[in-house]
Design an enzyme around this catalytic site. Structure first.
Site, PDB file in Angstrom:
ATOM      1  CG  ASN A  75      -3.965  -3.690  -0.304  1.00  0.00           C
ATOM      2  OD1 ASN A  75      -4.988  -4.282  -0.701  1.00  0.00           O
ATOM      3  ND2 ASN A  75      -3.308  -4.055   0.782  1.00  0.00           N
ATOM      4  CD1 TRP A  76      -7.758  -0.003  -4.443  1.00  0.00           C
ATOM      5  CD2 TRP A  76      -9.498  -0.807  -5.600  1.00  0.00           C
ATOM      6  NE1 TRP A  76      -7.829   0.695  -5.620  1.00  0.00           N
ATOM      7  CE2 TRP A  76      -8.887   0.221  -6.349  1.00  0.00           C
ATOM      8  CE3 TRP A  76     -10.602  -1.462  -6.141  1.00  0.00           C
ATOM      9  CZ2 TRP A  76      -9.357   0.610  -7.613  1.00  0.00           C
ATOM     10  CZ3 TRP A  76     -11.071  -1.080  -7.392  1.00  0.00           C
ATOM     11  CH2 TRP A  76     -10.458  -0.051  -8.112  1.00  0.00           C
ATOM     12  N   GLY A 100      -3.064   2.134   0.859  1.00  0.00           N
ATOM     13  CA  GLY A 100      -4.338   1.538   1.265  1.00  0.00           C
ATOM     14  C   GLY A 100      -5.463   2.554   1.135  1.00  0.00           C
ATOM     15  N   GLY A 101      -5.847   3.149   2.257  1.00  0.00           N
ATOM     16  CA  GLY A 101      -7.004   4.048   2.316  1.00  0.00           C
ATOM     17  C   GLY A 101      -7.064   5.085   1.206  1.00  0.00           C
ATOM     18  CD  GLU A 118       2.103  -2.146   3.144  1.00  0.00           C
ATOM     19  OE1 GLU A 118       1.605  -1.295   2.414  1.00  0.00           O
ATOM     20  OE2 GLU A 118       1.457  -3.086   3.635  1.00  0.00           O
TER      21      GLU A 118
HETATM   22  P1  13P Z   1      -2.960   2.644   4.538  1.00  0.00           P
HETATM   23  O1  13P Z   1      -2.397   3.438   3.357  1.00  0.00           O
HETATM   24  O2  13P Z   1      -4.440   2.735   4.655  1.00  0.00           O
HETATM   25  O3  13P Z   1      -2.221   2.951   5.782  1.00  0.00           O
HETATM   26  O4  13P Z   1      -2.663   1.103   4.211  1.00  0.00           O
HETATM   27  C1  13P Z   1      -1.382   0.720   3.838  1.00  0.00           C
HETATM   28  C2  13P Z   1      -1.429  -0.676   3.364  1.00  0.00           C
HETATM   29  O5  13P Z   1      -1.670  -1.594   4.139  1.00  0.00           O
HETATM   30  C3  13P Z   1      -1.188  -0.934   1.944  1.00  0.00           C
HETATM   31  O6  13P Z   1      -1.002  -2.273   1.689  1.00  0.00           O
END
Ligand code: 13P
Length: 249
Positions: A9-10, A233-234, A166
């Site tokens: 998820n960018w 995410g990151g 999540e």
């Molecule tokens: P992070 O991996 O940056 O914690 O983000 C998770 C996320 O929200 C994926 O949708």
């Protein structure tokens, strides 16, 4: 057998040239040699350029979509439009959309139905806040979201949905749920799906973990047979990190 799915998820990152470059790198580094489904979810603006790359290993999806098919909804993007630019997936009900943009379970449910009708698989996000976890409400919150998000969706369509658990307190914080904690909630989600549908359907639906997933912690989650991958995410913004997650998963 469920094929694990690692999705990136960018969020609000990457211009079109940056998105194209990252996709090229991912495709080259993965080189077809994966038994996981690998998906990236860039911004709307980059989807067309990503589609034009004709990637084989890396699929693409969107981060949101309209709860309407067409019409006077300024600024919205429909399921048919996403299909048009090759999206196979769409993330729905991400906690950032729920918290910052007021997305309700009712909207998630409407969007999921529209996506499925356009042959796009929803990745439906559920998760609790830190406060809710501390007061022992995690399962009530998560299973409540799940029940409302799947409301009225028939069994064939349900089997095409991916659920992403999540925990909100683990998103972008560097804190993760332990593999065991994630597995406890994910197993509860699967049991709930068996109640809402049936055991076979529940066994066929993929459930990801999301929240500060990195190459060095993905194994902790994948050890549990109920956890079918990750929504990242990151760490999905850098080719070596994302490929590391895919390869360690
Ligand atoms: P992070 O991996 O940056 O914690 O983000 C998770 C996320 O929200 C994926 O949708």
């Amino acid at each position: 057998m469920r094929t694990p799915i690692i999705a990136g998820n960018w969020k609000l990152n990457k211009t079109v040239p940056e998105a194209v470059e990252l996709c090229r790198q991912l495709e080259a580094l993965l080189d077809g040699a994966v038994d996981r489904e690998v998906v990236v979810c860039p911004s709307f603006t980059a989807l067309s350029a990503v589609q034009a790359l004709g990637l084989v290993t890396v699929k693409h999806g969107a981060q949101n979509m309209a709860a309407y098919e067409s019409g006077a909804y300024t600024g919205e993007v429909s399921a048919a439009m996403l299909r048009d630019v090759g999206c196979q997936y769409v993330i729905l009900g991400h906690s950032e959309r729920r918290e910052l943009f007021g997305e309700t379970d009712e909207a998630v449910n409407t969007k999921a139905r529209l996506a499925l009708r356009s042959d796009i698989k929803p990745i439906i996000c559920v998760g609790e806040t830190l406060e809710q976890r501390r007061s022992g409400e995690t399962e009530d919150v998560v299973l409540g979201q799940l029940t409302r998000d799947f409301d009225g969706i028939d069994v064939e369509d349900a089997a095409r949905i991916v659920v992403a658990y999540e925990p909100i307190w683990a998103i972008g914080t560097g804190e993760t749920a332990s593999g065991e904690d994630a597995n406890t909630v994910i197993s509860a989600i699967r049991r709930k799906l068996a109640v809402l549908y049936d055991a076979d359907t529940a066994a066929s639906i993929r459930i990801q973990y999301g929240g500060s997933v990195k190459p060095n912690n993905i194994r902790e989650f994948m050890e549990y047979p109920d956890i079918d991958g990750a929504l990242v995410g990151g760490a999905s913004l850098r080719a070596d990190d994302f490929v590391g997650i895919v390869q360690c998963s």
